[in-house]
Design a protein around this motif. Structure first.
Motif, PDB file in Angstrom:
ATOM      1  N   LEU A   1      30.314  31.030  41.652  1.00 39.14           N
ATOM      2  CA  LEU A   1      29.356  31.930  41.015  1.00 39.14           C
ATOM      3  C   LEU A   1      29.603  33.383  41.382  1.00 39.14           C
ATOM      4  O   LEU A   1      29.303  34.290  40.601  1.00 39.14           O
ATOM      5  CB  LEU A   1      27.934  31.528  41.401  1.00 39.14           C
ATOM      6  CG  LEU A   1      27.450  30.168  40.862  1.00 39.14           C
ATOM      7  CD1 LEU A   1      26.072  29.830  41.432  1.00 39.14           C
ATOM      8  CD2 LEU A   1      27.407  30.173  39.334  1.00 39.14           C
ATOM      9  N   ALA A   2      30.142  33.619  42.562  1.00 36.81           N
ATOM     10  CA  ALA A   2      30.369  34.995  43.021  1.00 36.81           C
ATOM     11  C   ALA A   2      31.693  35.572  42.557  1.00 36.81           C
ATOM     12  O   ALA A   2      31.878  36.798  42.575  1.00 36.81           O
ATOM     13  CB  ALA A   2      30.308  35.052  44.552  1.00 36.81           C
ATOM     14  N   GLY A   3      32.622  34.718  42.121  1.00 37.85           N
ATOM     15  CA  GLY A   3      33.963  35.191  41.793  1.00 37.85           C
ATOM     16  C   GLY A   3      33.989  36.237  40.696  1.00 37.85           C
ATOM     17  O   GLY A   3      34.714  37.235  40.776  1.00 37.85           O
ATOM     18  N   GLY A   4      33.195  36.032  39.653  1.00 36.86           N
ATOM     19  CA  GLY A   4      33.170  36.988  38.548  1.00 36.86           C
ATOM     20  C   GLY A   4      32.652  38.346  38.981  1.00 36.86           C
ATOM     21  O   GLY A   4      33.186  39.388  38.566  1.00 36.86           O
ATOM     22  N   ALA A   5      31.617  38.358  39.815  1.00 34.85           N
ATOM     23  CA  ALA A   5      31.063  39.628  40.303  1.00 34.85           C
ATOM     24  C   ALA A   5      32.062  40.358  41.188  1.00 34.85           C
ATOM     25  O   ALA A   5      32.149  41.592  41.154  1.00 34.85           O
ATOM     26  CB  ALA A   5      29.766  39.365  41.066  1.00 34.85           C
ATOM     27  N   ASP A   6      32.823  39.610  41.971  1.00 39.01           N
ATOM     28  CA  ASP A   6      33.845  40.244  42.809  1.00 39.01           C
ATOM     29  C   ASP A   6      34.886  40.945  41.938  1.00 39.01           C
ATOM     30  O   ASP A   6      35.306  42.077  42.225  1.00 39.01           O
ATOM     31  CB  ASP A   6      34.525  39.197  43.698  1.00 39.01           C
ATOM     32  CG  ASP A   6      33.594  38.614  44.748  1.00 39.01           C
ATOM     33  OD1 ASP A   6      32.556  39.253  45.031  1.00 39.01           O
ATOM     34  OD2 ASP A   6      33.908  37.531  45.273  1.00 39.01           O
ATOM     35  N   ARG A   7      35.318  40.261  40.867  1.00 41.27           N
ATOM     36  CA  ARG A   7      36.309  40.873  39.968  1.00 41.27           C
ATOM     37  C   ARG A   7      35.724  42.093  39.262  1.00 41.27           C
ATOM     38  O   ARG A   7      36.415  43.098  39.064  1.00 41.27           O
ATOM     39  CB  ARG A   7      36.779  39.843  38.931  1.00 41.27           C
ATOM     40  CG  ARG A   7      37.665  38.751  39.510  1.00 41.27           C
ATOM     41  CD  ARG A   7      38.307  37.917  38.426  1.00 41.27           C
ATOM     42  NE  ARG A   7      37.321  37.168  37.663  1.00 41.27           N
ATOM     43  CZ  ARG A   7      36.871  35.958  38.006  1.00 41.27           C
ATOM     44  NH1 ARG A   7      37.310  35.377  39.109  1.00 41.27           N
ATOM     45  NH2 ARG A   7      35.987  35.334  37.256  1.00 41.27           N
TER      46      ARG A   7
END
Length: 222
Positions: free
Chosen positions: A77-83
């Motif tokens: 769930l956090a991967g997209g926000a990191d990108r």
């Protein structure tokens, strides 16, 4: 040397060690296994043991990284926000923050490669599962709050020392909320990952609505 993420507005971090890369890879394997099982069976019919077995790790390894079965999906769930924050951090000086945010959101949610599209599919499945699981919803809200907190650092670095801290805080909340609402709205439908009903288009629309009255602050101010 700082270990902070450059997407959080700090100095560039050192390259991760081999041990750290292996740890991150294991966490992501566990997260994918949890997402698969939640999508197939639902959280209620999935145990931590099931997730560990699907991921090919020992149960003690699972609990070394995650407190609960729901917590295991946080890396996905956090991967997209990191990108997204990494994309935003590369904004050229002089770009107005609303413009920079809309461009970076559109780019990060565009699903232009298989990895990004897969991430959206996982998010859709998890958000649907979260409708009936308060603990999974709590993980989703926590991931969004953490992303908002980190986004404030990126915005502060882009806007410069003259920026109004309250406006930056509101901007971070609006931008994070725009993506959250867009993804939740998209997950309720069977719309594709591209087009006018896709997350990128929905998030841009949400952002414009939320930030309609904001001043066109420039980045890299003095």
């Amino acid at each position: 040397m700082s270990d902070k993420n450059p997407a959080d507005g700090a100095a560039p971090a050192r390259a991760p060690s081999l041990t750290e890369r292996r740890k991150a890879a294991t966490q992501l394997d566990i997260a994918r296994a949890a997402a698969e099982l939640f999508t197939e069976r639902g959280p209620d019919d999935t145990t931590a043991e099931d997730i560990a077995q699907r991921a090919g790790v020992a149960l003690r390894t699972f609990y070394r990284y995650f407190r609960s079965k729901q917590d295991a999906v946080a890396p996905l769930l956090a991967g997209g926000a990191d990108r997204w924050r990494a994309e935003l951090a590369t904004t050229p000086p002089g770009t107005a923050l609303p413009t920079a945010l809309e461009r970076s959101i559109a780019a990060s949610l565009a699903a232009e490669d298989e990895e990004a599209e897969e991430g959206l599919r996982w998010t859709r499945g998890l958000l649907r599962a979260a409708e009936h699981d308060p603990a999974l919803r709590a993980v989703w809200f926590r991931v969004n709050q953490e992303s908002e907190d980190r986004l404030r650092g990126v915005l502060a670095a882009l806007a410069g020392p003259a920026a109004d801290p309250l406006e930056l805080r509101l901007t971070a909340a609006a931008a994070t909320g725009a993506i959250r609402v867009a993804l939740e709205t998209w997950a309720e439908t069977d719309a594709p990952a591209h087009g006018e009903d896709a997350p990128a288009a929905l998030a841009s629309r949400c952002l414009r609505e939320l930030m309609g009255g904001m001043r066109g602050a420039g980045t890299g101010g003095g």
